[in-house]
Design an enzyme around this catalytic site. Structure first.
Site, PDB file in Angstrom:
ATOM      1  N   TYR A 118       1.042  -1.121  -0.088  1.00 13.07           N
ATOM      2  CA  TYR A 118      -0.016  -0.015  -0.021  1.00 13.07           C
ATOM      3  C   TYR A 118       0.831   1.150   0.059  1.00 13.07           C
ATOM      4  O   TYR A 118       1.660   1.500   0.903  1.00 13.07           O
ATOM      5  CB  TYR A 118      -0.768   0.169   1.323  1.00 13.07           C
ATOM      6  N   TYR A 145     -10.351  -1.537   6.462  1.00 11.98           N
ATOM      7  CA  TYR A 145      -9.675  -0.451   6.391  1.00 11.98           C
ATOM      8  C   TYR A 145      -9.408   0.237   8.158  1.00 11.98           C
ATOM      9  O   TYR A 145      -8.790   0.912   8.243  1.00 11.98           O
ATOM     10  CB  TYR A 145     -10.527   0.930   5.955  1.00 11.98           C
TER      11      TYR A 145
END
Length: 775
Positions: free
Chosen positions: A645, A737
């Site tokens: 990420y 998340y």
């Protein structure tokens, strides 16, 4: 209006509230009067606007206003200027002159007229309702010259209004539990109220938005402070400043080289924006004494006064010089005999101009004919090449540098199919030829087409359109086997252009990636094209003021990192991987891989994340309203590394400001780097890799781990995503998340600090264990 192939025209067609169609090779507005359908030329629309302006001027002055000076954007070509002038003439005006908007802005402030012997560089900042236009002008001895210019159609007053309207919608949802974003009537009311509030906030510290019966009879009253408005639009303000910096770089200037900044366009009234520009040019005079939306009209009026002999003292000796809006090229021939083009006059050259250019020619030639061409002025090199290819084919020229040779000069390759009809039991298709302009489209019989894939796509698109119509309408339209209805043909062309755009984006992603796995793109759901404001990166991009030190001072000297004291042992943690390259440590435990100082080679079993994604992945359009998503095209074993990420590394304070904006939009791209402290955050909204498109799920198949390789700063771990179970080909990739680097998503572990107390975003993952909200 330009060809429908022009990106600007395509954008306008998509956003236009009036249907734009191509009829007889030209674009027209399609207007349904209720009794009949009319097709109106853009030139007729311009004439009507000029006629209305003439009526308005007459009512104000009490007499006819016949003489006019028209201002146009700098990138207007001669054809556009001519069309505008003819429309004004048809409305009864006598066009004295057409001048460029940046020149009109300078005239309004008398720049170069009061001290005509000086030389200075002026930045003209024009922020209108739909676009941002920047120009760097050189004023020398009273003469204006455009050094560089840039226009961004993704920044304008309408975008500020939309950001405020979205905030009002979120406030209404928070207060009354109704999401009105999908209600066109309610959103139009919010847009109108936001527009009024935006204007008020330019002079007042707060503005009240009251809407009577906004939704289901519910009134809405909300007070918006200037600080809140500035927070909502902070990213747009930053884009404006970035655009200025980009233009200065393009011109080879620094902020110290600019002597004055002229503000024009209604949206440049915003105080925060003016302050940001002042901060960028601390020692420069900011000219804003004239109302910004009146600057260019005043400049045009001054020019008109000069031309009809009513000039004032300040502009008595003013002189306007025409400049080339685009590059002017000369055609030549290289050693192989192929045609080549050389830029003689760059855009912005004052005209008339003189240049010396040497051409190679045999000694026996006594005369020569020079051919000059004007470029289309596209920003993209690909678009320039496409234009050059079409030009070469149209003029029967060869140019090896753009791939047009004698062998393929007359080649015809089907790019896509536009329409269909049956004539005397013979099937015909309207063909768009690759590398040829739309004006060369031809109807071809089916037997001549050797493109089964394009034919299949054509019928699939037709079927998909009819299926969508059947779902949305009670009356099912009858399919005409003899010819396509215009709406179907337009949809088919849009899908074809979308496929081409997505293919180009896919190629661009694969050029930029630095890992083994391929990236594919598909959209079988809607007409959405590639994201406009997204830039692919392979590693962290530090924001200004943040330093990433990717250089370690020591490394291991192992010959077998599995059995010897390797980097993890030196860091006091266990070796992260087993012999099958699968992770074996629990979530929350950091991974220390071998680094650039280590003596082990690239095949070391402790170099997994740094090798990048090994799997082929597909960015696809989801059908559940979650936008883009990512799915794997191959089977992924459990506990395997999938991707990193990455994004822009920002401070937590900046993350808090951006988070407010993202929450109002219902998007989440912020990832706190809270392995040891909460000092930095990764923002993948504009900069990122494939992970930018991975959706959230409360039952994810990816797990987050903190990784340290060449940067051992525990405040800045790299973020790696590993599979939690076997993921099969075609399955969407998701991660939680809220999970972050700890892997614990219990209510006790969720951070409830003030930074997290923002508008709650509804979760749409659809998992059985869905928590209902992303935060």
């Amino acid at each position: 209006m330009n060809s429908s192939d022009d990106p600007q025209v395509q954008k306008y067609i998509m956003e236009s509230k009036c249907l734009v169609v191509e009829k007889n090779g030209k674009l027209r507005y399609e207007i349904d009067t209720g009794e009949e359908t009319k097709f109106v030329n853009p030139e007729d629309v311009a004439r009507l606007i000029f006629s209305k302006m003439k009526e308005t001027a007459h009512s104000v002055l009490g007499s006819d206003a016949n003489d006019v000076v028209i201002t146009v954007p700098f990138d207007f070509g001669e054809k556009q200027k001519k069309a505008l002038g003819e429309a004004a003439g048809a409305a009864g005006f006598t066009v004295l002159r057409l001048i460029h908007e940046p020149s009109a802005a300078l005239l309004a402030y008398g720049i170069g007229q009061d001290s005509p012997t000086g030389k200075s560089n002026i930045l003209v900042f024009k922020l209108g309702g739909t676009s941002l236009s920047l120009s760097v002008m050189e004023v020398n001895s009273g003469m204006y010259r455009v050094l560089s210019t840039n226009t961004d159609d993704n920044i304008g007053g309408a975008h500020f209004t939309a950001a405020l309207a979205q905030y009002l919608a979120s406030e209404f949802q928070r207060s009354f539990k109704h999401d009105v974003r999908g209600n066109a009537r309610a959103m139009m009311k919010l847009m109108n109220s936001a527009e009024v509030a935006k204007h008020s906030l330019s002079t007042l510290g707060s503005a009240n938005c009251f809407l009577d019966s906004l939704y289901e009879g519910q009134d809405f009253d909300c007070n918006v402070s200037r600080a809140r408005f500035e927070l909502l639009c902070s990213s747009l303000f930053n884009k404006c400043v970035d655009a200025i910096r980009g233009l200065l770089d393009q011109s080879g200037f620094t902020s110290d080289d600019i002597n004055k900044v002229v503000l024009c366009g209604g949206s440049s009234r915003i105080p925060k924006l003016q302050q940001l520009i002042k901060d960028l040019f601390p020692a420069v005079e900011l000219l804003n004494s004239i109302p910004p939306d009146e600057v260019i009209p005043i400049g045009a009026a001054i020019e008109a006064g000069i031309l009809i002999g009513k000039e004032n003292e300040l502009v008595e000796d003013s002189l306007m010089v025409e400049c080339s809006a685009r590059d002017i090229l000369v055609k030549g021939v290289d050693e192989s005999g192929a045609s080549m083009f050389t830029v003689l006059f760059p855009s912005g050259t004052p005209l008339p101009a003189r240049r010396q250019h040497t051409l190679q020619a045999p000694g026996s030639i006594s005369s020569v004919c020079l051919e000059l061409y004007e470029s289309e002025g596209e920003n993209s090199a690909k678009e320039e090449t496409k234009f050059a290819q079409e030009l070469c084919r149209k003029e029967k020229l060869t140019c090896k540098s753009i791939g047009i040779t004698k062998r393929n000069l007359n080649n015809y390759e089907v790019e896509y199919l536009c329409d269909y009809k049956v004539v005397k039991d013979m099937e015909y298709y309207l063909v768009k030829w690759k590398g040829w302009p739309h004006s060369t489209n031809t109807w071809e019989p089916l037997q001549n087409l050797k493109c089964p894939l394009l034919l299949q796509q054509f019928f699939n698109d037709k079927h998909n359109y009819l299926s969508q119509v059947k779902k949305s309408k009670a009356i099912i339209p009858k399919d005409n086997n003899k010819a396509l209805r215009p709406a179907i043909a337009r949809y088919v062309v849009k899908k074809a252009k979308q496929r081409i755009a997505l293919q180009k984006w896919q190629d661009e992603l694969n050029r930029r990636k630095n890992h083994k796995g391929m990236i594919f793109v598909e959209n079988t759901v809607d007409l959405e094209g590639p994201p406009i404001d997204f830039y692919y990166i392979n590693e962290y991009k530090p924001a200004p003021g943040i330093s990433l030190v990717n250089e370690v001072t020591f490394g291991c000297s192992c010959t077998d990192c599995f059995v010897e004291k390797c980097c993890p042992a030196e860091a006091g943690v266990v070796f992260a991987y087993n012999k099958n390259q699968q992770i074996k440590i629990p979530p929350g435990t950091p991974i220390y891989e071998c680094n650039s100082r280590c003596l082990c080679g690239p095949d070391c079993p402790n170099r997994i994340v740094q090798k990048g994604t090994q799997y082929s992945l597909c960015i696809f359009r989801t059908n559940n309203g979650c936008g883009w998503g990512v799915k794997t095209l191959v089977k992924i074993k459990r506990m395997s590394f999938v991707m990193e990420y990455v994004g822009e590394v920002i401070t937590s304070e900046e993350a808090e400001r951006r988070g407010q904006l993202y929450d109002n939009r219902g998007i989440t791209y912020l990832f706190d780097l809270d392995y040891e402290s909460d000092e930095f955050t990764v923002d993948a909204a504009r900069y990122g890799n494939v992970s930018h498109f991975v959706n959230h799920s409360c039952d994810p198949n990816l797990q987050v781990f903190n990784v340290f390789i060449d940067n051992l700063d525990t405040r800045l771990p790299r973020i790696a995503l590993f599979s939690t179970r076997t993921i099969y080909a075609g399955e969407e990739l998701t991660f939680d998340y809220q999970m972050k680097g700890s892997g614990d998503t219990s209510s006790e572990s969720v951070d409830h600090s003030p930074a997290k107390k923002r508008v709650r975003t509804v979760c749409r993952c659809g998992a059985v264990t869905c928590r209902g909200y992303l935060d």
